[in-house]
Motif scaffolding. Structure first.
Motif, mmCIF file in Angstrom:
data_model
loop_
_atom_site.group_PDB
_atom_site.id
_atom_site.type_symbol
_atom_site.label_atom_id
_atom_site.label_comp_id
_atom_site.label_asym_id
_atom_site.label_seq_id
_atom_site.Cartn_x
_atom_site.Cartn_y
_atom_site.Cartn_z
ATOM 1 N N ALA A 241 0.864 -1.179 0.000
ATOM 2 C CA ALA A 241 0.000 0.000 0.000
ATOM 3 C C ALA A 241 0.897 1.225 0.000
ATOM 4 O O ALA A 241 1.978 1.234 0.596
ATOM 5 N N LYS A 242 0.474 2.263 -0.675
ATOM 6 C CA LYS A 242 1.279 3.484 -0.767
ATOM 7 C C LYS A 242 0.759 4.513 0.245
ATOM 8 O O LYS A 242 -0.439 4.827 0.270
ATOM 9 N N ASN B 7 -1.831 4.247 13.772
ATOM 10 C CA ASN B 7 -2.540 2.977 13.654
ATOM 11 C C ASN B 7 -3.144 2.888 12.251
ATOM 12 O O ASN B 7 -3.874 3.793 11.832
ATOM 13 N N LEU B 8 -2.805 1.811 11.524
ATOM 14 C CA LEU B 8 -3.138 1.705 10.106
ATOM 15 C C LEU B 8 -4.232 0.671 9.874
ATOM 16 O O LEU B 8 -4.254 -0.378 10.520
ATOM 17 N N GLU B 9 -5.103 0.961 8.935
ATOM 18 C CA GLU B 9 -6.092 0.008 8.420
ATOM 19 C C GLU B 9 -6.042 0.106 6.902
ATOM 20 O O GLU B 9 -6.719 0.932 6.291
ATOM 21 N N LEU B 10 -5.221 -0.744 6.283
ATOM 22 C CA LEU B 10 -4.945 -0.647 4.848
ATOM 23 C C LEU B 10 -5.529 -1.837 4.097
ATOM 24 O O LEU B 10 -5.799 -2.891 4.683
ATOM 25 N N LYS B 11 -5.693 -1.650 2.806
ATOM 26 C CA LYS B 11 -6.129 -2.709 1.904
ATOM 27 C C LYS B 11 -5.042 -2.941 0.866
ATOM 28 O O LYS B 11 -4.201 -2.070 0.621
ATOM 29 N N PRO B 12 -5.033 -4.137 0.228
ATOM 30 C CA PRO B 12 -4.035 -4.394 -0.821
ATOM 31 C C PRO B 12 -4.068 -3.311 -1.899
ATOM 32 O O PRO B 12 -5.136 -2.903 -2.361
ATOM 33 N N PHE B 13 -2.845 -2.801 -2.224
ATOM 34 C CA PHE B 13 -2.644 -1.799 -3.273
ATOM 35 C C PHE B 13 -3.358 -0.486 -2.941
ATOM 36 O O PHE B 13 -3.713 0.287 -3.826
ATOM 37 N N ASP B 14 -3.605 -0.242 -1.625
ATOM 38 C CA ASP B 14 -4.272 0.971 -1.160
ATOM 39 C C ASP B 14 -3.361 2.180 -1.380
ATOM 40 O O ASP B 14 -2.139 2.058 -1.511
ATOM 41 N N ILE C 117 0.451 -4.244 7.678
ATOM 42 C CA ILE C 117 1.107 -3.604 8.825
ATOM 43 C C ILE C 117 0.058 -2.744 9.541
ATOM 44 O O ILE C 117 -0.635 -1.941 8.920
ATOM 45 N N GLU C 118 -0.066 -2.933 10.852
ATOM 46 C CA GLU C 118 -1.112 -2.249 11.622
ATOM 47 C C GLU C 118 -0.611 -1.020 12.387
ATOM 48 O O GLU C 118 -1.412 -0.186 12.812
ATOM 49 N N LYS C 119 0.694 -0.908 12.575
ATOM 50 C CA LYS C 119 1.222 0.210 13.372
ATOM 51 C C LYS C 119 2.534 0.689 12.782
ATOM 52 O O LYS C 119 3.378 -0.118 12.362
ATOM 53 N N MET C 120 2.717 1.992 12.783
ATOM 54 C CA MET C 120 3.942 2.604 12.278
ATOM 55 C C MET C 120 4.331 3.745 13.207
ATOM 56 O O MET C 120 3.460 4.453 13.746
ATOM 57 N N ILE C 121 5.614 3.942 13.420
ATOM 58 C CA ILE C 121 6.118 5.026 14.268
ATOM 59 C C ILE C 121 6.974 5.959 13.425
ATOM 60 O O ILE C 121 7.847 5.505 12.675
ATOM 61 N N ILE C 122 6.712 7.267 13.562
ATOM 62 C CA ILE C 122 7.491 8.286 12.862
ATOM 63 C C ILE C 122 8.348 9.006 13.897
ATOM 64 O O ILE C 122 7.839 9.477 14.918
ATOM 65 N N VAL D 38 7.987 18.371 9.267
ATOM 66 C CA VAL D 38 9.441 18.376 9.429
ATOM 67 C C VAL D 38 10.091 17.701 8.233
ATOM 68 O O VAL D 38 9.439 17.003 7.450
ATOM 69 N N ASP D 39 11.411 17.915 8.110
ATOM 70 C CA ASP D 39 12.201 17.247 7.081
ATOM 71 C C ASP D 39 12.947 16.072 7.687
ATOM 72 O O ASP D 39 13.248 16.053 8.892
ATOM 73 N N SER D 40 13.253 15.087 6.878
ATOM 74 C CA SER D 40 14.141 13.980 7.249
ATOM 75 C C SER D 40 13.633 13.178 8.431
ATOM 76 O O SER D 40 14.384 12.852 9.365
ATOM 77 N N ALA D 41 12.377 12.860 8.421
ATOM 78 C CA ALA D 41 11.840 11.994 9.478
ATOM 79 C C ALA D 41 12.146 10.534 9.151
ATOM 80 O O ALA D 41 12.376 10.162 8.003
ATOM 81 N N ASN D 42 12.151 9.700 10.187
ATOM 82 C CA ASN D 42 12.387 8.272 10.015
ATOM 83 C C ASN D 42 11.106 7.497 10.289
ATOM 84 O O ASN D 42 10.304 7.884 11.143
ATOM 85 N N ILE D 43 10.942 6.394 9.567
ATOM 86 C CA ILE D 43 9.771 5.535 9.726
ATOM 87 C C ILE D 43 10.225 4.188 10.261
ATOM 88 O O ILE D 43 11.209 3.614 9.776
ATOM 89 N N LYS D 44 9.498 3.701 11.264
ATOM 90 C CA LYS D 44 9.855 2.415 11.872
ATOM 91 C C LYS D 44 8.607 1.544 11.939
ATOM 92 O O LYS D 44 7.555 1.984 12.377
ATOM 93 N N TYR D 45 8.755 0.266 11.488
ATOM 94 C CA TYR D 45 7.661 -0.694 11.598
ATOM 95 C C TYR D 45 8.260 -2.093 11.616
ATOM 96 O O TYR D 45 9.447 -2.303 11.325
ATOM 97 N N THR D 46 7.430 -3.060 11.963
ATOM 98 C CA THR D 46 7.845 -4.469 12.039
ATOM 99 C C THR D 46 7.023 -5.277 11.045
ATOM 100 O O THR D 46 5.798 -5.162 10.990
#
Length: 553
Positions: A90-91, A144-151, A128-133, A98-106
């Motif tokens: 999913a995109k 907290n994410l609720e995504l669909k395939p190719f979303d 993936i249900e959770k992401m931290i910036i 801010v600039d240059s933030a980092n994304i973390k997920y499992t």
């Protein structure tokens, strides 16, 4: 020919010993790599590759629109089968402050930590249900994410600097004030250093003041709906106290929580009024109160050289007035070697309003029993206290009991004590609280009898109780002598002071604030504006208009 056969057999033997077969179950069109070497494109499953050496390595399977599959192959044996887990992507498109933030997920038990591209777009597996910036100097933001395939989804993200906090409220769009100045409406970001002096206000809701600073990037404030209370009075401008907290002057209107309260109305020169009220959702919650005038005042002349002690508290020199209440008080006034001692209360002196300390003398008569005593046409029972205004010269006067007439010499600014018997002394008990329970040697003593109470010589135990607190002291009594004992309780009440002058003092402490609320110790309290000094007895919530007090009310 023999040599060619030998080479062919050697190649077969070598391949058998040093190759490894991998059967791959993957999506058609996936590209297969082993240690970065392209091994082919999956056209059908299983897709078989030969690993031409005996070294372990990483197998990577890629297909556009799906997550990469990477696994480590140990090469144990000669053949294995791998099932690639390929998850549709999913995109995510970020609008971030801010600039240059980092994304973390499992994903698949593996942690991913990537730099957000300058395009602010990132592809991730849809499950993936959770992401931290993250960004240094800012609080982390968890999504907290609720995504669909190719979303394809857009996210607006605001990272809060660690020295700021985001204030949100329920209900939203609540006014936020900093030191009385409107900052804006919730949600709003403020500096953490200003946190303790921020208040939230919204019509129909109770004002909320923030007192505790959470270690987080935001705080959500729940506002409580209030009950409107209206209080008016005759006269106007009466101080209103709710559970001992000053809430305004009449006519006043305010919002308060549901509940039962003690409502006190106070104005100097009037009898205070106490009401028990209940604020309810369906009640009228409106009160109109008539206060009765009450003002007994003693003014002093020539007091600048006299030191005052009232109810066991030293108040200094130069007191101009004492505003009396409905309780008795004991006054000791000293100038050099001379001293005046007498009680004061509302109706004791036939409304004497002015006392010249250079011409005042008192006659105090003590007896073991309540003996009638007469002095210049006035009769009291002992202990008896007579005030006498005289000229500047000493003067002989007569004091009569049932059995005897005493001729005594009175001098200005001095008290004379008469003991009708020789085998007792007397005790004066003072406190800074109103209506205490007093016991002498375990026997209850009425508070009205605590000035000059007769006792046989010896050691006696005095006990005073107030506010579930007990104080006790032993006192030595001698024949023909007075003993004094004072009990001080840690008791304070709210006092609202109004003053428009430059400065004033309360018990010697200087203030310049107008409309200031204090919690003052109970007991006699000295107010002064530098020109006049007035004593008030504070035992309950009180509203004091110093402008009127110093003008003589």
């Amino acid at each position: 020919m023999y040599r060619s056969l030998l080479v062919f057999l050697l190649l077969i033997f070598t391949t058998f010993l040093f190759s490894y077969t991998v059967n791959i179950i993957a999506l058609t069109g996936s590209e297969v790599y082993f240690d970065s070497r392209f091994m082919g494109t999956v056209t059908e499953t299983p897709f078989t590759i030969e690993v031409p050496d005996d070294k372990p390595g990483y197998l990577k399977i890629k297909k556009p629109g799906y997550s990469d599959f990477i696994t480590h192959i140990e090469l144990l044996g000669i053949e294995s089968q791998i099932t690639a887990e390929q998850v549709p992507l999913a995109k995510l498109i970020f609008d971030i402050n801010v600039d240059s933030a980092n994304i973390k997920y499992t994903f698949l038990n593996q942690n991913y930590y990537i730099l957000l591209p300058t395009s602010n777009e990132v592809d991730i597996p849809y499950n993936i249900e959770k992401m931290i910036i993250e960004k240094d100097g800012y609080f982390n933001k968890e999504l907290n994410l609720e995504l669909k395939p190719f979303d394809k989804k857009h996210f607006s993200v605001t990272l809060i600097p660690i020295d700021e906090i985001l204030i949100e409220s329920n209900p939203p769009q609540t006014n936020v004030f900093l030191d009385g100045k409107l900052l804006g409406k919730t949600p709003i970001t403020v500096k953490r250093s200003n946190f303790d002096i921020i208040s939230l206000e919204k019509e129909g809701y109770l004002v909320k003041t923030l007192k505790n600073l959470p270690q987080d990037d935001r705080i959500i404030i729940e506002l409580e709906k209030g009950i409107e209370l209206f209080v008016d009075s005759n006269p106007k401008d009466v101080g209103v106290f709710l559970d001992n907290e000053f809430i305004g002057s009449t006519p006043m209107r305010g919002l308060f929580p549901l509940g039962t309260y003690n409502l006190t109305l106070s104005k100097l020169g009037y009898v205070s009024k106490d009401l028990m009220i209940e604020l309810t959702q369906n009640g009228l919650n409106k009160y109109y109160v008539e206060l009765k005038p009450f003002l007994n005042k003693i003014n002093f002349l020539n007091s600048e050289n006299y030191e005052f002690n009232i109810d066991g508290k030293y108040l200094g020199k130069g007191i101009d007035s004492i505003i009396l209440d409905d309780s008795p008080h004991f006054v000791r006034i000293i100038s050099g070697k001379k001293s005046l001692e007498f009680p004061i209360y509302g109706d004791f002196y036939d409304k004497i309003e002015i006392i010249d300390l250079n011409k005042l003398s008192t006659v105090n008569v003590y007896s073991l029993h309540n003996t009638p005593v007469s002095f210049i046409g006035e009769t009291q029972k002992t202990p008896a206290f007579f005030l006498y205004n005289m000229l500047n010269n000493p003067q002989f006067v007569n004091v009569r009991t049932l059995n005897r007439t005493y001729s005594i010499l009175l001098e200005p600014s001095e008290s004379v004590d008469i003991y009708t018997e020789s085998d007792f002394g007397n005790l004066f008990i003072t406190t800074n609280v109103k209506d205490p329970l007093i016991y002498i040697n375990g026997q209850y003593l009425n508070a009205n009898d605590c000035f000059g109470y007769p006792l046989k010589p010896g050691v006696h135990t005095v006990e005073v109780r107030k506010f579930n607190e007990i104080k006790q002291q032993k006192v030595s009594i001698s024949s023909g002598e007075k003993s004094f004992v004072h009990f001080e309780f840690d008791s304070k009440v709210p006092v609202k002071v109004n003053f428009t002058g430059e400065k004033y003092t309360i018990n010697g402490e200087e203030y310049t604030n107008t409309n200031k609320a204090f919690y003052l110790p109970t007991g006699p309290t000295l107010f002064s504006n530098g020109e006049a000094s007035v004593v008030l007895f504070i035992h309950e919530p009180m509203y004091v208009d110093l402008d009127k007090l110093f003008r003589g009310l």
